[in-house]
Design an enzyme around this catalytic site. Structure first.
Site, PDB file in Angstrom:
ATOM      1  N   ASP A 180      -3.852  19.224 -14.834  1.00 17.02           N
ATOM      2  CA  ASP A 180      -4.265  17.894 -15.282  1.00 17.02           C
ATOM      3  C   ASP A 180      -3.861  17.784 -16.750  1.00 17.02           C
ATOM      4  O   ASP A 180      -4.433  18.440 -17.623  1.00 17.02           O
ATOM      5  CB  ASP A 180      -5.786  17.740 -15.099  1.00 17.02           C
ATOM      6  CG  ASP A 180      -6.273  16.347 -15.483  1.00 17.02           C
ATOM      7  OD1 ASP A 180      -5.638  15.704 -16.334  1.00 17.02           O
ATOM      8  OD2 ASP A 180      -7.322  15.924 -14.956  1.00 17.02           O
ATOM      9  N   TYR A 205     -13.052  17.759 -16.169  1.00 14.60           N
ATOM     10  CA  TYR A 205     -13.799  16.493 -16.239  1.00 14.60           C
ATOM     11  C   TYR A 205     -14.909  16.505 -15.172  1.00 14.60           C
ATOM     12  O   TYR A 205     -14.695  16.961 -14.047  1.00 14.60           O
ATOM     13  CB  TYR A 205     -12.819  15.330 -16.036  1.00 14.60           C
ATOM     14  CG  TYR A 205     -13.490  14.027 -15.716  1.00 14.60           C
ATOM     15  CD1 TYR A 205     -14.442  13.482 -16.585  1.00 14.60           C
ATOM     16  CD2 TYR A 205     -13.196  13.325 -14.545  1.00 14.60           C
ATOM     17  CE1 TYR A 205     -15.079  12.291 -16.285  1.00 14.60           C
ATOM     18  CE2 TYR A 205     -13.827  12.131 -14.249  1.00 14.60           C
ATOM     19  CZ  TYR A 205     -14.781  11.623 -15.124  1.00 14.60           C
ATOM     20  OH  TYR A 205     -15.413  10.451 -14.830  1.00 14.60           O
ATOM     21  N   LYS A 222      -6.152   6.739 -19.339  1.00 18.28           N
ATOM     22  CA  LYS A 222      -6.355   7.206 -20.717  1.00 18.28           C
ATOM     23  C   LYS A 222      -5.128   6.908 -21.586  1.00 18.28           C
ATOM     24  O   LYS A 222      -4.808   5.765 -21.800  1.00 18.28           O
ATOM     25  CB  LYS A 222      -6.724   8.688 -20.682  1.00 18.28           C
ATOM     26  CG  LYS A 222      -7.838   9.020 -19.674  1.00 18.28           C
ATOM     27  CD  LYS A 222      -9.114   8.314 -20.055  1.00 18.28           C
ATOM     28  CE  LYS A 222     -10.321   8.499 -19.185  1.00 18.28           C
ATOM     29  NZ  LYS A 222     -10.220   8.560 -17.755  1.00 18.28           N
ATOM     30  N   ARG A 242       0.847  -1.213   0.000  1.00 15.95           N
ATOM     31  CA  ARG A 242       0.000   0.000   0.000  1.00 15.95           C
ATOM     32  C   ARG A 242       0.868   1.244   0.000  1.00 15.95           C
ATOM     33  O   ARG A 242       0.477   2.288  -0.512  1.00 15.95           O
ATOM     34  CB  ARG A 242      -0.960   0.019   1.199  1.00 15.95           C
ATOM     35  CG  ARG A 242      -1.717   1.345   1.321  1.00 15.95           C
ATOM     36  CD  ARG A 242      -2.936   1.294   2.222  1.00 15.95           C
ATOM     37  NE  ARG A 242      -2.718   0.654   3.478  1.00 15.95           N
ATOM     38  CZ  ARG A 242      -1.994   1.182   4.497  1.00 15.95           C
ATOM     39  NH1 ARG A 242      -1.420   2.364   4.372  1.00 15.95           N
ATOM     40  NH2 ARG A 242      -1.850   0.510   5.617  1.00 15.95           N
TER      41      ARG A 242
HETATM   42  N1  LCS Z   1      -8.929  13.977 -15.549  1.00 18.31           N
HETATM   43  C1  LCS Z   1      -9.438  13.939 -16.788  1.00 18.31           C
HETATM   44  C2  LCS Z   1      -9.060  14.994 -17.767  1.00 18.31           C
HETATM   45  C3  LCS Z   1     -10.323  12.918 -17.160  1.00 18.31           C
HETATM   46  O1  LCS Z   1     -10.811  12.913 -18.403  1.00 18.31           O
HETATM   47  C4  LCS Z   1     -10.674  11.929 -16.208  1.00 18.31           C
HETATM   48  C5  LCS Z   1     -11.624  10.832 -16.526  1.00 18.31           C
HETATM   49  C6  LCS Z   1     -10.123  12.012 -14.914  1.00 18.31           C
HETATM   50  C7  LCS Z   1      -9.250  13.045 -14.615  1.00 18.31           C
HETATM   51  C8  LCS Z   1     -10.431  10.991 -13.853  1.00 18.31           C
HETATM   52  O2  LCS Z   1      -9.712   9.844 -14.132  1.00 18.31           O
HETATM   53  P1  LCS Z   1     -10.162   8.361 -13.662  1.00 18.31           P
HETATM   54  O3  LCS Z   1     -10.392   8.446 -12.189  1.00 18.31           O
HETATM   55  O4  LCS Z   1     -11.403   8.001 -14.397  1.00 18.31           O
HETATM   56  O5  LCS Z   1      -8.963   7.538 -14.005  1.00 18.31           O
HETATM   57  N2  LCS Z   1     -12.351  11.025 -17.711  1.00 18.31           N
HETATM   58  C9  LCS Z   1     -13.287  10.248 -18.155  1.00 18.31           C
HETATM   59  C10 LCS Z   1     -14.065  10.516 -19.313  1.00 18.31           C
HETATM   60  O6  LCS Z   1     -14.003  11.520 -20.019  1.00 18.31           O
HETATM   61  N3  LCS Z   1     -14.873   9.493 -19.519  1.00 18.31           N
HETATM   62  O7  LCS Z   1     -14.789   8.547 -18.535  1.00 18.31           O
HETATM   63  C11 LCS Z   1     -13.759   8.946 -17.604  1.00 18.31           C
END
Ligand code: LCS
Length: 394
Positions: free
Chosen positions: A185, A113, A210, A60
């Site tokens: 981000d 997001y 992503k 962890r």
């Molecule tokens: N930052 C951005 C720019 C994102 O597009 C997302 C998720 C996150 C943070 C959060 O990341 P995760 O916790 O999901 O790894 N974006 C998503 C989207 O556009 N569709 O589904 C998830």
């Protein structure tokens, strides 16, 4: 790898973070699928806990695979150190809590997001941290939003889903003048196209789900920054239990090896699709910073080497026409997430950004009819043909 400064990005993407396995010589690192690590004796364990000796204690806190991944991404972003989390939102929370606590205030651009928006407006609020959502491209708005208890400025660029581009250098200058960290981000651009730390940002976070993964098989997050800052972030990650598993870390190490090639292909395909849509009679608005006509083209050109794989557009006929598109694509898949090899299409107002109220959607310039495509690395002709055949239906 001795000195990363000796090598180009493409070489670092392949080599940084890993060495041949010292035990067997394996080129690809083993997966250290273990929860715990055996101490040599009681004093050794005590020294590790006190931080008097380097080593692994419990997965962890740290694991060899998460360490390799953190090191790789830190090198690619030009950062001193990094920490790996169980999701992009986990990385977001750990980054924010590295600087802000109950009673503090943070500033964020309003175009982010939808999950990040919910974390800030609901969860941070419950923790006693207040967020002002503003337009960070307006320096007066930033200055007016800063309070005595403001602890950081947050921006996402290019932003999900409108492809708004924030001028990182300009915002970092305002942040620095007020002694505030700027957290960026960098999920949409990745370090292959944009390096926020070199433009003055303090910390960078990624939804590694992503482009970092690139293959749609992992949910993960990464934070990179200075050694001191990451020390705090790492503590938050461990205390909150937001760690990533060794296998997922290993998959991301593999994904990053091809990041530069994938981002180039995503960007080329997206630009071609954007050009096709721009001239199409059924399209009302097209949003892609790579188009010369895009309002963010100039600032994007200044800070990005290519414009990424996401294209958003409004079709004439609004949401009903948008639904016709999403329900009839053949090659593109109707799914959220982005950055995969496969082209994905979705509707932000009812899906990824459904937590925004109608007023908040308006403030963020997310129209009801906006459709977002994460352009994959397939043949661009096949992608364009797929969109062309659905546009013929409306
Ligand atoms: N930052 C951005 C720019 C994102 O597009 C997302 C998720 C996150 C943070 C959060 O990341 P995760 O916790 O999901 O790894 N974006 C998503 C989207 O556009 N569709 O589904 C998830």
């Amino acid at each position: 790898m001795e000195d990363p400064n000796m090598y180009d990005f493409e070489t670092l993407a392949v080599h940084a973070g890993t060495e041949p396995d010292p035990l067997t010589g394996a080129l690809t690192p083993p997966i250290y699928q273990t929860s715990t690590f055996v101490f040599k004796n009681a004093d050794h364990g005590a020294r590790l806990f006190k931080g008097e000796e380097e080593g692994y204690i419990y997965s962890r806190i740290r694991n060899p695979n998460t360490d390799m991944l953190a090191k790789k991404m830190a090198t690619l972003e030009g950062a001193e150190d990094g920490v790996v989390c169980s999701s992009g939102l986990g990385a977001t929370l750990c980054a924010v809590l590295s600087f802000a606590k109950s009673g503090d205030h943070i500033i964020s651009d309003s175009v982010i997001y939808g999950g990040t928006f919910s974390q800030f407006s609901e969860e941070l609020k419950q923790l006693g941290i207040e967020t002002s959502f503003i337009d960070t491209s307006n320096q007066d708005e930033i200055a007016a939003a800063i309070k005595p208890n403001t602890k950081l400025i947050w921006a996402e660029t290019p932003a999900n889903p409108t492809l708004k581009v924030v001028d990182i250098k300009a915002v970092s200058e305002v942040a620095k003048s007020k002694n505030l960290p700027l957290i960026v981000d960098n999920t949409f651009a990745t370090p292959a196209l944009q390096r926020p730390l070199s433009l003055g940002a303090t910390m960078v976070i990624h939804s590694a789900t992503k482009y970092t993964s690139g293959h749609g098989d992992v949910v993960a997050g990464i934070v990179v920054g200075s050694k001191d800052d990451i020390h705090h972030t790492s503590e938050k990650m461990g205390h909150l239990g937001l760690n990533l598993g060794p296998f997922e870390s290993w998959l991301l190490l593999r994904g990053l090896k091809t990041l530069h090639i994938r981002m180039q292909r995503h960007s080329e395909n997206a630009l071609e699709l954007a050009k096709f849509l721009k001239g199409h009679p059924k399209i009302e608005v097209i949003r892609y910073p790579g188009l010369e006509s895009d309002p963010y083209h100039e600032v994007a050109k200044k800070q990005m080497s290519a414009f990424g794989g996401i294209v958003s557009f409004d079709v004439k006929g609004g949401i009903d026409a948008g639904k016709t598109i999403m329900n009839n694509v053949k090659l593109c898949k109707l799914a959220v997430s982005l950055g995969d090899c496969d082209s994905l299409i979705q509707h932000p107002a009812s899906m990824t950004h459904s937590t925004y109220t109608p007023e908040e959607l308006k403030m963020a310039n997310i129209s009801e009819g906006l459709v977002r495509i994460s352009v994959g690395i397939e043949s661009v002709n096949d992608i364009i043909n797929d969109i062309d055949q659905v546009l013929a239906l409306i």
